[in-house]
Enzyme design. Structure first.
Site, PDB file in Angstrom:
ATOM      1  N   ASP A  52       0.805  -1.232   0.000  1.00 43.51           N
ATOM      2  CA  ASP A  52       0.000   0.000   0.000  1.00 43.51           C
ATOM      3  C   ASP A  52       0.833   1.276   0.000  1.00 43.51           C
ATOM      4  OD1 ASP A  52      -2.211  -1.676   0.118  1.00 43.51           O
ATOM      5  OD2 ASP A  52      -2.245  -1.652   2.301  1.00 43.51           O
ATOM      6  N   GLU A  53       1.988   1.233  -0.608  1.00 43.87           N
ATOM      7  CA  GLU A  53       2.883   2.390  -0.634  1.00 43.87           C
ATOM      8  C   GLU A  53       2.438   3.438  -1.661  1.00 43.87           C
ATOM      9  OE1 GLU A  53       3.776  -0.765  -1.208  1.00 43.87           O
ATOM     10  OE2 GLU A  53       5.236  -1.392   0.300  1.00 43.87           O
ATOM     11  N   LYS A  78       1.892   2.136  -5.061  1.00 43.31           N
ATOM     12  CA  LYS A  78       2.433   1.557  -6.307  1.00 43.31           C
ATOM     13  C   LYS A  78       1.511   1.816  -7.492  1.00 43.31           C
ATOM     14  CE  LYS A  78       2.289  -2.443  -4.327  1.00 43.31           C
ATOM     15  NZ  LYS A  78       2.000  -2.088  -2.931  1.00 43.31           N
ATOM     16  N   GLY A  79       0.196   1.596  -7.260  1.00 45.91           N
ATOM     17  CA  GLY A  79      -0.768   1.742  -8.344  1.00 45.91           C
ATOM     18  C   GLY A  79      -0.708   3.144  -8.927  1.00 45.91           C
ATOM     19  N   ALA A 113      -4.109  -7.846  -3.700  1.00 45.29           N
ATOM     20  CA  ALA A 113      -3.610  -6.495  -3.978  1.00 45.29           C
ATOM     21  C   ALA A 113      -4.783  -5.532  -4.160  1.00 45.29           C
ATOM     22  CB  ALA A 113      -2.763  -6.508  -5.248  1.00 45.29           C
ATOM     23  N   GLY A 114      -4.544  -4.284  -3.816  1.00 42.24           N
ATOM     24  CA  GLY A 114      -5.530  -3.228  -4.067  1.00 42.24           C
ATOM     25  C   GLY A 114      -4.759  -1.997  -4.470  1.00 42.24           C
ATOM     26  N   HIS A 115      -4.734  -1.706  -5.759  1.00 43.89           N
ATOM     27  CA  HIS A 115      -3.937  -0.596  -6.277  1.00 43.89           C
ATOM     28  C   HIS A 115      -4.884   0.518  -6.726  1.00 43.89           C
ATOM     29  CE1 HIS A 115      -0.343  -3.489  -7.214  1.00 43.89           C
ATOM     30  NE2 HIS A 115      -0.721  -3.500  -5.947  1.00 43.89           N
ATOM     31  N   THR A 159      -6.210 -11.313   3.636  1.00 42.72           N
ATOM     32  CA  THR A 159      -7.285 -10.559   2.979  1.00 42.72           C
ATOM     33  C   THR A 159      -8.508 -11.447   2.733  1.00 42.72           C
ATOM     34  OG1 THR A 159      -6.420 -11.136   0.805  1.00 42.72           O
ATOM     35  CG2 THR A 159      -5.636  -9.068   1.782  1.00 42.72           C
ATOM     36  N   GLN A 187       1.987  -6.069  -3.234  1.00 43.55           N
ATOM     37  CA  GLN A 187       2.398  -6.107  -1.820  1.00 43.55           C
ATOM     38  C   GLN A 187       3.723  -5.342  -1.644  1.00 43.55           C
ATOM     39  OE1 GLN A 187       1.300  -9.491  -3.258  1.00 43.55           O
ATOM     40  NE2 GLN A 187      -0.646  -8.569  -2.793  1.00 43.55           N
ATOM     41  N   THR A 201       2.636 -12.627   2.747  1.00 43.15           N
ATOM     42  CA  THR A 201       1.739 -13.210   1.760  1.00 43.15           C
ATOM     43  C   THR A 201       2.417 -14.473   1.217  1.00 43.15           C
ATOM     44  OG1 THR A 201       0.319 -12.753  -0.129  1.00 43.15           O
ATOM     45  CG2 THR A 201       2.549 -11.805  -0.208  1.00 43.15           C
ATOM     46  N   THR A 260      -8.480  -3.236  -0.320  1.00 42.91           N
ATOM     47  CA  THR A 260      -9.120  -4.512  -0.644  1.00 42.91           C
ATOM     48  C   THR A 260     -10.144  -4.895   0.415  1.00 42.91           C
ATOM     49  OG1 THR A 260      -7.212  -5.256  -1.893  1.00 42.91           O
ATOM     50  CG2 THR A 260      -8.665  -6.978  -1.057  1.00 42.91           C
ATOM     51  N   PRO A 299      -8.743  -0.832   8.920  1.00 42.22           N
ATOM     52  CA  PRO A 299      -7.833   0.268   9.246  1.00 42.22           C
ATOM     53  C   PRO A 299      -6.394  -0.228   9.179  1.00 42.22           C
ATOM     54  CG  PRO A 299      -9.274  -0.261  11.125  1.00 42.22           C
ATOM     55  CD  PRO A 299      -9.643  -1.194  10.014  1.00 42.22           C
TER      56      PRO A 299
HETATM   57  P1  GDP Z   1      -0.795   0.336  -3.536  1.00 41.11           P
HETATM   58  O1  GDP Z   1      -1.396  -0.933  -3.073  1.00 41.11           O
HETATM   59  O2  GDP Z   1       0.670   0.402  -3.275  1.00 41.11           O
HETATM   60  O3  GDP Z   1      -1.115   0.655  -4.972  1.00 41.11           O
HETATM   61  O4  GDP Z   1      -1.432   1.488  -2.650  1.00 41.11           O
HETATM   62  P2  GDP Z   1      -2.999   1.642  -2.230  1.00 41.11           P
HETATM   63  O5  GDP Z   1      -3.757   2.094  -3.409  1.00 41.11           O
HETATM   64  O6  GDP Z   1      -3.471   0.414  -1.533  1.00 41.11           O
HETATM   65  O7  GDP Z   1      -2.892   2.758  -1.118  1.00 41.11           O
HETATM   66  C1  GDP Z   1      -2.327   3.992  -1.368  1.00 41.11           C
HETATM   67  C2  GDP Z   1      -3.384   5.073  -1.058  1.00 41.11           C
HETATM   68  O8  GDP Z   1      -2.752   6.338  -0.979  1.00 41.11           O
HETATM   69  C3  GDP Z   1      -4.428   5.202  -2.143  1.00 41.11           C
HETATM   70  O9  GDP Z   1      -5.631   5.607  -1.545  1.00 41.11           O
HETATM   71  C4  GDP Z   1      -3.867   6.317  -3.031  1.00 41.11           C
HETATM   72  O10 GDP Z   1      -4.895   7.016  -3.741  1.00 41.11           O
HETATM   73  C5  GDP Z   1      -3.224   7.210  -2.001  1.00 41.11           C
HETATM   74  N1  GDP Z   1      -2.026   7.931  -2.444  1.00 41.11           N
HETATM   75  C6  GDP Z   1      -1.037   7.538  -3.280  1.00 41.11           C
HETATM   76  N2  GDP Z   1      -0.044   8.436  -3.323  1.00 41.11           N
HETATM   77  C7  GDP Z   1      -0.415   9.442  -2.502  1.00 41.11           C
HETATM   78  C8  GDP Z   1       0.206  10.668  -2.087  1.00 41.11           C
HETATM   79  O11 GDP Z   1       1.321  11.005  -2.478  1.00 41.11           O
HETATM   80  N3  GDP Z   1      -0.487  11.448  -1.190  1.00 41.11           N
HETATM   81  C9  GDP Z   1      -1.721  11.112  -0.709  1.00 41.11           C
HETATM   82  N4  GDP Z   1      -2.311  11.910   0.155  1.00 41.11           N
HETATM   83  N5  GDP Z   1      -2.328   9.952  -1.080  1.00 41.11           N
HETATM   84  C10 GDP Z   1      -1.673   9.141  -1.948  1.00 41.11           C
HETATM   85  P1  IMO Z   2      -0.956  -4.214  -2.266  1.00 47.24           P
HETATM   86  O1  IMO Z   2      -0.497  -4.786  -3.592  1.00 47.24           O
HETATM   87  C1  IMO Z   2      -1.060  -4.585   2.068  1.00 47.24           C
HETATM   88  C2  IMO Z   2      -1.260  -8.641   3.727  1.00 47.24           C
HETATM   89  C3  IMO Z   2      -2.534  -9.039   4.457  1.00 47.24           C
HETATM   90  C4  IMO Z   2      -1.969 -10.022   5.475  1.00 47.24           C
HETATM   91  C5  IMO Z   2      -0.881 -10.732   4.661  1.00 47.24           C
HETATM   92  C6  IMO Z   2      -1.325 -12.052   4.057  1.00 47.24           C
HETATM   93  O2  IMO Z   2      -2.237  -3.458  -2.347  1.00 47.24           O
HETATM   94  O3  IMO Z   2       0.137  -3.461  -1.604  1.00 47.24           O
HETATM   95  P2  IMO Z   2      -2.896 -12.678   2.010  1.00 47.24           P
HETATM   96  O4  IMO Z   2      -4.335 -12.360   1.743  1.00 47.24           O
HETATM   97  O5  IMO Z   2      -1.976 -12.183   0.963  1.00 47.24           O
HETATM   98  O6  IMO Z   2      -2.681 -14.112   2.330  1.00 47.24           O
HETATM   99  O7  IMO Z   2      -2.551 -11.868   3.372  1.00 47.24           O
HETATM  100  O8  IMO Z   2      -0.508  -9.843   3.634  1.00 47.24           O
HETATM  101  N1  IMO Z   2      -1.466  -8.138   2.344  1.00 47.24           N
HETATM  102  C7  IMO Z   2      -1.366  -6.843   1.992  1.00 47.24           C
HETATM  103  N2  IMO Z   2      -1.138  -5.746   2.745  1.00 47.24           N
HETATM  104  N3  IMO Z   2      -1.176  -4.467   0.727  1.00 47.24           N
HETATM  105  C8  IMO Z   2      -1.364  -5.555  -0.040  1.00 47.24           C
HETATM  106  O9  IMO Z   2      -1.330  -5.513  -1.392  1.00 47.24           O
HETATM  107  C9  IMO Z   2      -1.504  -6.816   0.588  1.00 47.24           C
HETATM  108  N4  IMO Z   2      -1.717  -8.070   0.149  1.00 47.24           N
HETATM  109  C10 IMO Z   2      -1.681  -8.864   1.232  1.00 47.24           C
HETATM  110  O10 IMO Z   2      -3.124  -7.916   5.082  1.00 47.24           O
HETATM  111  O11 IMO Z   2      -1.333  -9.315   6.519  1.00 47.24           O
HETATM  112 MG    MG Z   3      -2.915  -1.613  -1.814  1.00 49.93          MG
END
Ligand code: GDP
Ligand code: IMO
Ligand code: MG
Length: 410
Positions: free
Chosen positions: A13-14, A16-17, A39-41, A128, A221, A236, A296, A300
Site C-alpha cells: 500500500d505504498e 504503487k498503483g 492487492a488493491g492498487h 485478505t 504487496q 503473503t 481490498t 484500518p
Molecule cells: P498500492 O497498493 O501500493 O497501490 O497502494 P494503495 O492504493 O493500496 O494505497 C495507497 C493510497 O494512498 C491510495 O488511496 C492512493 O490514492 C493514495 N495515495 C497515493 N499516493 C499518494 C500521495 O502522495 N499522497 C496522498 N495523500 N495519497 C496518496
Molecule cells: P498491495 O499490492 C497490504 C497482507 C494481508 C496479510 C498478509 C497475508 O495493495 O500493496 P494474504 O491475503 O496475501 O494471504 O494476506 O498480507 N497483504 C497486503 N497488505 N497491501 C497488499 O497488497 C496486501 N496483500 C496482502 O493484510 O497481513
Molecule cells: Mg494496496
C-alpha cells in the site's frame, strides 16, 4: 527498449498503483507478476477512482496493454468484475489484457479455505481472505488448476473432482459448491472474459513483442510481505521482490531500474511485527489524513514512522536502484517527525537487518526531525535528503497527493 519494475519496499500500500499509473503512458506493456486479488492498487483516471486488484494499472488513454504473468493467481470472478467496470468506461479495453495460461486459478474453495485456516490458527495472519495462501499451497503441492485447463473441459472437470476429494478429506464438508457447480461457474466466467476480448497468451508467445517494446513491471504487496524474506509467517504467499519478473521471462539484470515505492511513514494491514508502529493519537491523525484503510478489505491500517533499516533490507533483498516517496503531504503541519535510523537488536545497534528474524527483535532507534507545512518546504527536502543519505539510493520521484499528476521528478 526501456524496462523498469515498480515494487513496494515496505508492507504494501505504498502507492504503487498511483506511480505505475503515472508512468504507464510511456510504456507499451504493464505487467503484474505476482500475487492476486489480495492487492488493491488505487488509481484515478480523469478524477474517477478505480481500485485494481488483478488488472495491471494501464493507462486507458494510451494504447498500453496489460499482462498477467504465470506468477499470479487469478480469481476469474474478481477479474470479470474489474474488466466489466473498465469496459463500461472504456469500451474495448478488455482486448488489451493478456493472461498467461500458466497462471493458477483461485477458486471459491480457496477463499473458503483461507477463512477456515484463519479461524483454526492460534495466531491468525490477518489475510485478505482472497484465497491467496490456499491457491499457492495447491500450486506447490501440485493440486492446482492452471488457466490453460479452462481450454480442456474434460480435464478441468476431472481436476476439480480430484481437488474436491482432497479438500473434503482435509477440511470436511465445509465448502459451499461441489465440483459440478464450480465447473459451471468457471465456464461461465471464462466465456464472459473471452467475450470481452481478454486474451490468453504465454510470455513465450509474447516475447518478441516484449523485446521490441517498453515494459513496466508492477509489483504487488511489499518486500516486507515477501514469502521468503518478509516477516514470516506474517507475509503473503508469493514473491514481492522485483525478482518475480522471472515469471514473465525476464531477470532483474535485464531491467533498467528497480524503483522501490515508500511512504514518508509506514503502514501495515493484518498481524505481525511492525517495529516502528505508533500507538499514540498521532497514529489516528495520520490514518485519517492519509485515508489509511485497506483498498481490498477496508480494514484500518496500522500506522508508524519511517523505518530506514527495513528499507535498507528491502534494497538488499530486491536490488532496488531508486526510491519513490509518496504521501509526504499527509505529514504536512506536524512540528516534529520521528524516523527510525537503526535498530537495537540483542543490545547492539544495527543499521540493517540481515535475516528476517532480526525484525522481530528490533527496537527502533529514532531521530527526530523538523516537520514541514508543504512538500515544497526546505524541511521536506531535508527529509528526502536524509532518506537518500541513509539508504544510499536516490529518490527520483515524489508523490504529494492521490491524483495521477501529483508527482514531481527530482
Ligand atoms: P498500492 O497498493 O501500493 O497501490 O497502494 P494503495 O492504493 O493500496 O494505497 C495507497 C493510497 O494512498 C491510495 O488511496 C492512493 O490514492 C493514495 N495515495 C497515493 N499516493 C499518494 C500521495 O502522495 N499522497 C496522498 N495523500 N495519497 C496518496
Ligand atoms: P498491495 O499490492 C497490504 C497482507 C494481508 C496479510 C498478509 C497475508 O495493495 O500493496 P494474504 O491475503 O496475501 O494471504 O494476506 O498480507 N497483504 C497486503 N497488505 N497491501 C497488499 O497488497 C496486501 N496483500 C496482502 O493484510 O497481513
Ligand atoms: Mg494496496
Amino acid at each position: 527498449m526501456k524496462r523498469i519494475a515498480v515494487i513496494g519496499a515496505q508492507w504494501g500500500d505504498e502507492g504503487k498503483g498511483k506511480i505505475v499509473n503515472y508512468f504507464a503512458r510511456d510504456y507499451k506493456w504493464v505487467i503484474r507478476f505476482s500475487g492476486g486479488a489480495n492487492a488493491g492498487h488505487t488509481i484515478y483516471i480523469k478524477g474517477k477512482k478505480y481500485v485494481n486488484h488483478l488488472l495491471p494499472s494501464i493507462d486507458p488513454h494510451s494504447d498500453s496493454k496489460g499482462f498477467l504473468s504465470s506468477g499470479m493467481v487469478i480469481d476469474l470472478e474478481e477479474m470479470l468484475k474489474e474488466v466489466e467496470k473498465m469496459e463500461s468506461d472504456f469500451p474495448g479495453i478488455g482486448k488489451r489484457f493478456y493472461i498467461d495460461p500458466e497462471a493458477f486459478i483461485t477458486l471459491p474453495w480457496h477463499r473458503e479455505q483461507d477463512l477456515l485456516l484463519e479461524n483454526m490458527r492460534k495466531k491468525p495472519i490477518g489475510t485478505t481472505g482472497k484465497g491467496i495462501g490456499p491457491t499457492y499451497t495447491d500450486k506447490v503441492s501440485r493440486e492446482g488448476l492452471k488457466i490453460y485447463m479452462l481450454q480442456d473441459e474434460g480435464t478441468l472437470f476431472e481436476k476439480l473432482e480430484e481437488l474436491y476429494t482432497l479438500k473434503i478429506a482435509l477440511f470436511g464438508d465445509k465448502f459451499s459448491m461441489n465440483p459440478k457447480e464450480i465447473f459451471d461457474y468457471l465456464i461461465e466466467l471464462r466465456d464472459k472474459l473471452l467475450k470481452l476480448g481478454v486474451n490468453l497468451a504465454s510470455s513465450i508467445e509474447l516475447m518478441a513483442n516484449f523485446k521490441e517494446n517498453s515494459l513496466l513491471f508492477e509489483g504487488a504487496q511489499g518486500v516486507m510481505l515477501d514469502l521468503d524474506f518478509g516477516t514470516y509467517p506474517f507475509v503473503t504467499s508469493s514473491t514481492c521482490t522485483a525478482h518475480g519478473v522471472i515469471s514473465a521471462g525476464f531477470s532483474t539484470a535485464e531491467l533498467d531500474g528497480v524503483f522501490g515505492v515508500i511512504k514518508a511513514y509506514t503502514t501495515r494491514v493484518g498481524s505481525g511485527v511492525f517495529p516502528t508502529e505508533e500507538h499514540a493519537s498521532i497514529a489516528d491523525i495520520i490514518r485519517e489524513r492519509g485515508a489509511e484503510f485497506g483498498a481490498t478489505t477496508g480494514r484500518p491500517r496500522r500506522v508508524g514512522w519511517l523505518d530506514l533499516p527495513a528499507i535498507r533490507y528491502a534494497k538488499a533483498r530486491s536490488a532496488l536502484t531508486h526510491l519513490i516517496v509518496t504521501k509526504g503531504d499527509v505529514l504536512n503541519g506536524l512540528d516534529e517527525i520521528k524516523v527510525c535510523v537503526a535498530y537495537e537488536i540483542d543490545g547492539a545497534e544495527r543499521r540493517t537487518p540481515v535475516v528476517s528474524r532480526d525484525l522481530f527483535k528490533a527496537k527502533p532507534v529514532y531521530r527526530t526531525v523538523r516537520g514541514w507545512n508543504s512538500v515544497k518546504d526546505k524541511e521536506f527536502e531535508d527529509y528526502i535528503k536524509l532518506i537518500e543519505e541513509e539508504t544510499e539510493l536516490s529518490v527520483s520521484y515524489v508523490s504529494y497527493g492521490p491524483g495521477t499528476e501529483e508527482v514531481f521528478e527530482r
